[in-house]
Every structure is written in C-alpha cells, then in structure tokens.
Design a protein around this motif. Structure first.
Motif, PDB file in Angstrom:
ATOM      1  N   LEU A  35       0.758  -1.167   0.067  1.00 21.11           N
ATOM      2  CA  LEU A  35      -0.053  -0.080  -0.079  1.00 21.11           C
ATOM      3  C   LEU A  35       0.858   1.280   0.171  1.00 21.11           C
ATOM      4  O   LEU A  35       0.473   2.341  -0.614  1.00 21.11           O
ATOM      5  N   LYS A  46      -8.981   3.721  -1.533  1.00 20.73           N
ATOM      6  CA  LYS A  46     -10.016   2.480  -2.032  1.00 20.73           C
ATOM      7  C   LYS A  46      -9.409   1.158  -1.602  1.00 20.73           C
ATOM      8  O   LYS A  46     -10.023   0.161  -1.078  1.00 20.73           O
ATOM      9  N   ILE A  47      -8.058   1.070  -1.759  1.00 25.29           N
ATOM     10  CA  ILE A  47      -7.465  -0.248  -1.394  1.00 25.29           C
ATOM     11  C   ILE A  47      -7.666  -0.490   0.112  1.00 25.29           C
ATOM     12  O   ILE A  47      -8.152  -1.523   0.418  1.00 25.29           O
ATOM     13  N   CYS A  75     -10.357  -5.975 -11.814  1.00 21.70           N
ATOM     14  CA  CYS A  75     -10.497  -6.764 -10.443  1.00 21.70           C
ATOM     15  C   CYS A  75     -11.715  -6.912  -9.905  1.00 21.70           C
ATOM     16  O   CYS A  75     -11.768  -7.693  -8.679  1.00 21.70           O
ATOM     17  N   VAL A  89      -7.145  -7.139  -3.154  1.00 26.25           N
ATOM     18  CA  VAL A  89      -6.177  -6.350  -2.609  1.00 26.25           C
ATOM     19  C   VAL A  89      -4.862  -6.305  -3.593  1.00 26.25           C
ATOM     20  O   VAL A  89      -4.070  -5.526  -3.960  1.00 26.25           O
ATOM     21  N   MET A  92      -5.447  -5.463  -6.959  1.00 26.60           N
ATOM     22  CA  MET A  92      -5.406  -3.898  -7.027  1.00 26.60           C
ATOM     23  C   MET A  92      -4.184  -3.428  -6.971  1.00 26.60           C
ATOM     24  O   MET A  92      -3.936  -2.306  -7.726  1.00 26.60           O
ATOM     25  N   LEU A  93      -3.108  -3.735  -6.096  1.00 27.16           N
ATOM     26  CA  LEU A  93      -1.979  -3.142  -6.093  1.00 27.16           C
ATOM     27  C   LEU A  93      -0.860  -3.375  -7.103  1.00 27.16           C
ATOM     28  O   LEU A  93      -0.340  -2.720  -7.565  1.00 27.16           O
ATOM     29  N   HIS A  96      -2.628  -1.106 -10.153  1.00 29.05           N
ATOM     30  CA  HIS A  96      -2.239   0.244  -9.915  1.00 29.05           C
ATOM     31  C   HIS A  96      -0.542   0.529 -10.027  1.00 29.05           C
ATOM     32  O   HIS A  96      -0.080   1.425 -10.812  1.00 29.05           O
TER      33      HIS A  96
END
Length: 155
Positions: A35, A46-47, A75, A89, A92-93, A96
């Motif tokens: 993160l 958001k994450i 996702c 998560v 998403m990481l 991004h």
C-alpha cells in the motif's frame, strides 16, 4: 541518460523504489507492491477500504463503493468470504503500481539496456541496489540544526 551516466562513472539515480528496482531485475510479475507504494491518495483509500473490511457485508459494500475502479482495473469479482479480500487487494496493488504504468516501464527498461547496463544490474543486483534505490534517513535534531544553519547563512 541513467545508463550513460553510470557507465561513464557518474552518480546513480538514488530515487528508485524497491518495487521499481525489483521489477527491472526480476520482472514485474515477481514483485509484490504494498500500500505504501501507491502514491495516489484516492486509490490508496479505495484499497484500504477493502483491506479493512472485517465482514463479508463490509467487503461487499467496499466493493460496491469502488466498483468503477475495480471494473476498470479488471479486479471486479464476486466475493464469498472475507478472505477473498486478500487476493482482491493484491490484484488492485499490482494493477495500480505495475500494470497501470506498463508502457512507460517497458520504455524505461529498454533505456536501461543501453550499453549493457540492465544485464549487469541483473547479474549483480546487490551491487547496483544502493546506486539506484532511495534509502530514507532518520531525521534527527542534529540534521535539523545543520539545515537551519544552512538556511540562516543564506540570508
């Protein structure tokens, strides 16, 4: 520019994150962004919402609140238990931090190949890591005093 500078004895960039350096050396698929690697506050929020979900209902609400981003990132998926958030998560990481900038990263990697630098970095990553990566230093009272002296002398 970085490759030419290093090959000719210039200083290393010193500003790479461990994720960027790891992506260059081992490939983007082998790194696990955290993160802290997300610079965009809104995306990090958001994450974090999804990561903090304690129940399936909270997780589904967080997903619903962020479904546009999740859909765009590829996702969006159904969840059946609160444990599904870990994979979400992670995806998403990775999207991004890695996939979102894939094109510029590949062009950058091609530039580092100049004069054979990337091959040397891959062969000797421990030697090159200090040249490429940022190492945060603890802020101390002595450093603040030295900075204050520099600033007051400049006036």
């Amino acid at each position: 520019m970085i490759a030419v500078s290093l090959v000719h004895g210039g200083p290393g960039p010193g500003f790479f994150s461990q994720v960027l350096f790891g992506s260059l050396v081992y490939g983007p698929e082998s790194v696990a962004p955290k993160l802290e690697d997300v610079a965009d506050f809104e995306v990090a929020h958001k994450i974090q919402q999804i990561a903090n979900a304690a129940t399936v209902e909270e997780l589904r609400t967080a997903i619903k609140n962020n479904d546009d981003y999740l859909s765009f990132a590829g996702c969006l998926r159904p969840v059946h238990s609160v444990n599904d958030k870990e994979v979400l998560v992670k995806d998403m990481l990775h999207y991004h931090v890695m996939n979102h900038v894939r094109g510029p990263f590949e062009r950058f990697r091609d530039g580092i190949k100049t004069l054979g630098l990337l091959q040397q970095v891959k062969t000797f990553p421990a030697v090159f890591s200090p040249l490429f990566c940022h190492k945060p230093e603890k802020l101390t009272a002595e450093k603040m005093d030295n900075l204050n002296l520099l600033l007051t002398r400049g006036k």
